[in-house]
Each structure stands twice: as structure tokens, then as C-alpha cells.
Design an enzyme around this catalytic site. Structure first.
Site, PDB file in Angstrom:
ATOM      1  N   LYS A 245      96.299  27.161  36.788  1.00 27.74           N
ATOM      2  CA  LYS A 245      97.194  26.882  35.654  1.00 27.74           C
ATOM      3  C   LYS A 245      98.590  27.456  35.916  1.00 27.74           C
ATOM      4  O   LYS A 245      99.595  26.807  35.649  1.00 27.74           O
ATOM      5  CB  LYS A 245      96.610  27.462  34.357  1.00 27.74           C
ATOM      6  CG  LYS A 245      95.395  26.676  33.850  1.00 27.74           C
ATOM      7  CD  LYS A 245      94.693  27.397  32.708  1.00 27.74           C
ATOM      8  CE  LYS A 245      93.395  26.683  32.368  1.00 27.74           C
ATOM      9  NZ  LYS A 245      92.589  27.407  31.366  1.00 27.74           N
TER      10      LYS A 245
ATOM     11  N   GLN B 214      92.519  33.112  28.455  1.00 23.92           N
ATOM     12  CA  GLN B 214      91.458  32.506  29.260  1.00 23.92           C
ATOM     13  C   GLN B 214      90.090  32.964  28.745  1.00 23.92           C
ATOM     14  O   GLN B 214      89.829  34.157  28.634  1.00 23.92           O
ATOM     15  CB  GLN B 214      91.637  32.881  30.741  1.00 23.92           C
ATOM     16  CG  GLN B 214      90.631  32.227  31.662  1.00 23.92           C
ATOM     17  CD  GLN B 214      90.745  30.704  31.709  1.00 23.92           C
ATOM     18  OE1 GLN B 214      91.845  30.164  31.792  1.00 23.92           O
ATOM     19  NE2 GLN B 214      89.624  30.002  31.634  1.00 23.92           N
TER      20      GLN B 214
ATOM     21  N   ASP C 122      96.486  26.133  23.329  1.00 23.48           N
ATOM     22  CA  ASP C 122      95.107  25.684  23.562  1.00 23.48           C
ATOM     23  C   ASP C 122      94.552  24.926  22.355  1.00 23.48           C
ATOM     24  O   ASP C 122      93.470  24.343  22.438  1.00 23.48           O
ATOM     25  CB  ASP C 122      94.205  26.888  23.865  1.00 23.48           C
ATOM     26  CG  ASP C 122      94.093  27.147  25.357  1.00 23.48           C
ATOM     27  OD1 ASP C 122      94.243  26.184  26.134  1.00 23.48           O
ATOM     28  OD2 ASP C 122      93.852  28.300  25.743  1.00 23.48           O
TER      29      ASP C 122
END
Ligand code: NDP
Length: 281
Positions: free
Chosen positions: A50, A94, A117
Site C-alpha cells: 500500500k 491495518q 477504509d
């Protein structure tokens, strides 16, 4: 007849190139904060990919690393600080976080405008309302983009989603419903999965069971999206038995090279959109 392949790698590349052009034109660059806690090897690889993808298109990144002993208070303090920091446009935590951490409490602390997200209840609510302002989780958003790009007609189609997680199954089911599909959601307690698969015009499988779905189960000319990332003898595979399914499907995503690259592209897009919104562009 063999199915056409839904090439996520190719589409993701063109989305990233387009984003790069838009980011290049900005004087101040968007900035994504990435929080990695613990020593999950897969998480380390995802984060590395990412960060690399963000930097390639000119999005700045800030990485916050913690070991397994991180406390709830340390993570909450960090999120509070990042929420206030004007330089940070997006915050990505994460998952999974170490076992003793209350993951939900931390996700819920992220400011909805920086929630790239799309996991905050506010954004989930906006998605449920079919609002254009919803930040949509990267994997479900990438799945729909891949299908739209292939000109899939959603209206009135029977869509089966296998899996009901917060990050894939539930949001993708809501997106398909918003697209006027008739949606069924299957999970580990579902009976007669094979019969449900046989009726699906569009199948999205996100259960993490290697090659669970056989080609013989699927409807002729179905559209198959395989989200699963599994390994058999070290080799990557999806939830769908690709070789048999491709003989019956009209369109199918490969694993790898299908949904995975789209997930990263959509995270970058969400960061760019967050930057634009915060800067009223
Ligand atoms: P979760 O483990 O959170 O959820 C799995 C879901 O599948 C659960 O709802 C579970 O049911 C259901 N399930 C499990 N076994 C079966 C079964 N035999 N039949 C029907 N349903 C079943 O996983 P995620 O949603 O996080 O991820 C799913 C898969 O997608 C994984 O392989 C993951 O690696 C992959 N993934 C890929 C991404 C990408 O970018 N390509 C991104 C995110 C995930 P129940 O709720 O009853 O337990």
C-alpha cells in the site's frame, strides 16, 4: 465457451495512472497515515504494497509502527493526534490488531472524513442510505468498479454474496442491493449453498475457503467475482475452482490479478477524495 477474464490488474493500473496525473497537478500532496501494530507477516506485506502504491502516484505516507505489546491507550492517542493533524488526509489501520486491542473502539475513533477504509459506522450508515457522500470500503468498491467497467447489467439480477464480514461481505451486499440486484447473503451456517450458487447471476465469494465453489455448481453465463485469497501447497487460489468455473461463467476474476489490485487502487482513490473534500476542491 470459456469466460472472459475480469482483469483487475489492468483496470487498477489505469485508475492509478489517472490518479497520478491528478495528484501531480496539486501543489500540496495528499497524505495517508498507515498504522501497523503487531507482527502479522501478511499485514507487513499488505502495508508495504500500500505504501509503495501510494508513493508511486505521489501520495505522501506516514507509517506508525508498534509491536505486539502496544496498548489501547497508545493507539487511541495516536488516532486522536492524527484526527487533529491537518497534514493527514487519510488514516488506515491495518487489521487485524493484536488480540488484546479493542479493534472496533479504535476504528470508531477515526474521524469519518479521514476514514479511507470506510469502516466507521457513520460511513456504513451513509452506504446504507445509498448516499454519494459515503466512503466505501476499498474491496467492495473495487468489486463494483470492476463490474461497472465490464458493463455488467445489475438490475433485477440474482446476486449471491458468500461471506458476511464488515469489510467485504456486508458492504458488497449493500452495494449490490443499491444497484437493484436481488441479494442473498450466505455464511458458514447457510444450508444448501450449492443450490443458492446455481441460482446466482452474479456471485461474489468472500469466505476464504480454497476452491469451495465448483464449476458444476454455477449457473451458465454467471458473473463470478472471487475475493478469496487462499493457498493450497503454497500456491495462491481463490474460493472458486477457477479452471472448472471459467468454462461456465461469462465473466470471472482470476486470483491473483482480480480483486486484489482493485482494493489498493480504491484505497488510493479514497485518500485522494478525502484530500479533495477536506480542501473543498
Ligand atoms: P472473514 O473471515 O471475516 O469472513 C468470512 C466469511 O465467510 C464469514 O462471514 C463466514 O461466515 C463465511 N464463511 C466461512 N466459511 C464458509 C462456508 N464454508 N460457506 C459459506 N460461508 C462461509 O473474512 P474476510 O471477509 O475478511 O475475507 C474473506 C476472504 O477474502 C479471505 O480469503 C481474505 O483473505 C480475502 N480478502 C481479499 C481481499 C482482496 O483485496 N482480494 C480483501 C479482503 C479479504 P460466518 O460469518 O458465519 O463465520
Amino acid at each position: 465457451m470459456t469466460a472472459n477474464i475480469l482483469n483487475g490488474k489492468e483496470l487498477a493500473l489505469s485508475i492509478r495512472q489517472n490518479l497520478k496525473q491528478q495528484v501531480d497537478a496539486l501543489t500540496n500532496k495528499p497524505c495517508l497515515a498507515v498504522v501497523l501494530a503487531g507482527d502479522n507477516e501478511a499485514s507487513k506485506i499488505y502495508v508495504k504494497n500500500k505504501l509503495k502504491a501510494a508513493e508511486e502516484i505521489g501520495i505522501e505516507t506516514s507509517l506508525f509502527l508498534f509491536d505486539n505489546d502496544v496498548t489501547q491507550a497508545e493507539l487511541e492517542n495516536l488516532v486522536a493526534r492524527l484526527n487533529e493533524d491537518k497534514k493527514i488526509n487519510g488514516i488506515m489501520l491495518q487489521l487485524p490488531l493484536p488480540d488484546k486491542i479493542d479493534e472496533k473502539a479504535i476504528l470508531n475513533m477515526i474521524s469519518p472524513e479521514k476514514d479511507v477504509d470506510g469502516f466507521h459506522p457513520y460511513n456504513i450508515g451513509l452506504l446504507q442510505n445509498n448516499s454519494d457522500n459515503a466512503v466505501i470500503a476499498a474491496t467492495p468498491k473495487g468489486i463494483i468498479r470492476l463490474l461497472e467497467n465490464a458493463n455488467v447489467d445489475f438490475e433485477g439480477k440474482n446476486a449471491l454474496v458468500i461471506g458476511r464480514s464488515q469489510i467485504v461481505g456486508k458492504p458488497v451486499a449493500m452495494l449490490l442491493l443499491n444497484k437493484n440486484c436481488t441479494v442473498t447473503v450466505a455464511h458458514s451456517k447457510t444450508k444448501n449453498l450449492e443450490n443458492l450458487v446455481a441460482q446466482a447471476d452474479i456471485l461474489v465469494s468472500a469466505c476464504g475457503c480454497p476452491k469451495l465453489i465448483k464449476g458444476s455448481w454455477i449457473k451458465q453465463d454467471a458473473i463470478i467475482v472471487d475475493v478469496g485469497i487462499n493457498r493450497i501447497d503454497g500456491k495462491l487460489c481463490g474460493d472458486v475452482d477457477f479452471d472448472s468455473a471459467k468454462e461456465k461463467a461469462k465473466l470471472i476474476t482470476p486470483v491473483p490479478g482480480g480483486v486484489g489490485p482493485m482494493t489498493i487502487a480504491m484505497l488510493l482513490e479514497n485518500t485522494f477524495l478525502a484530500y479533495k473534500k477536506q480542501n473543498k476542491l
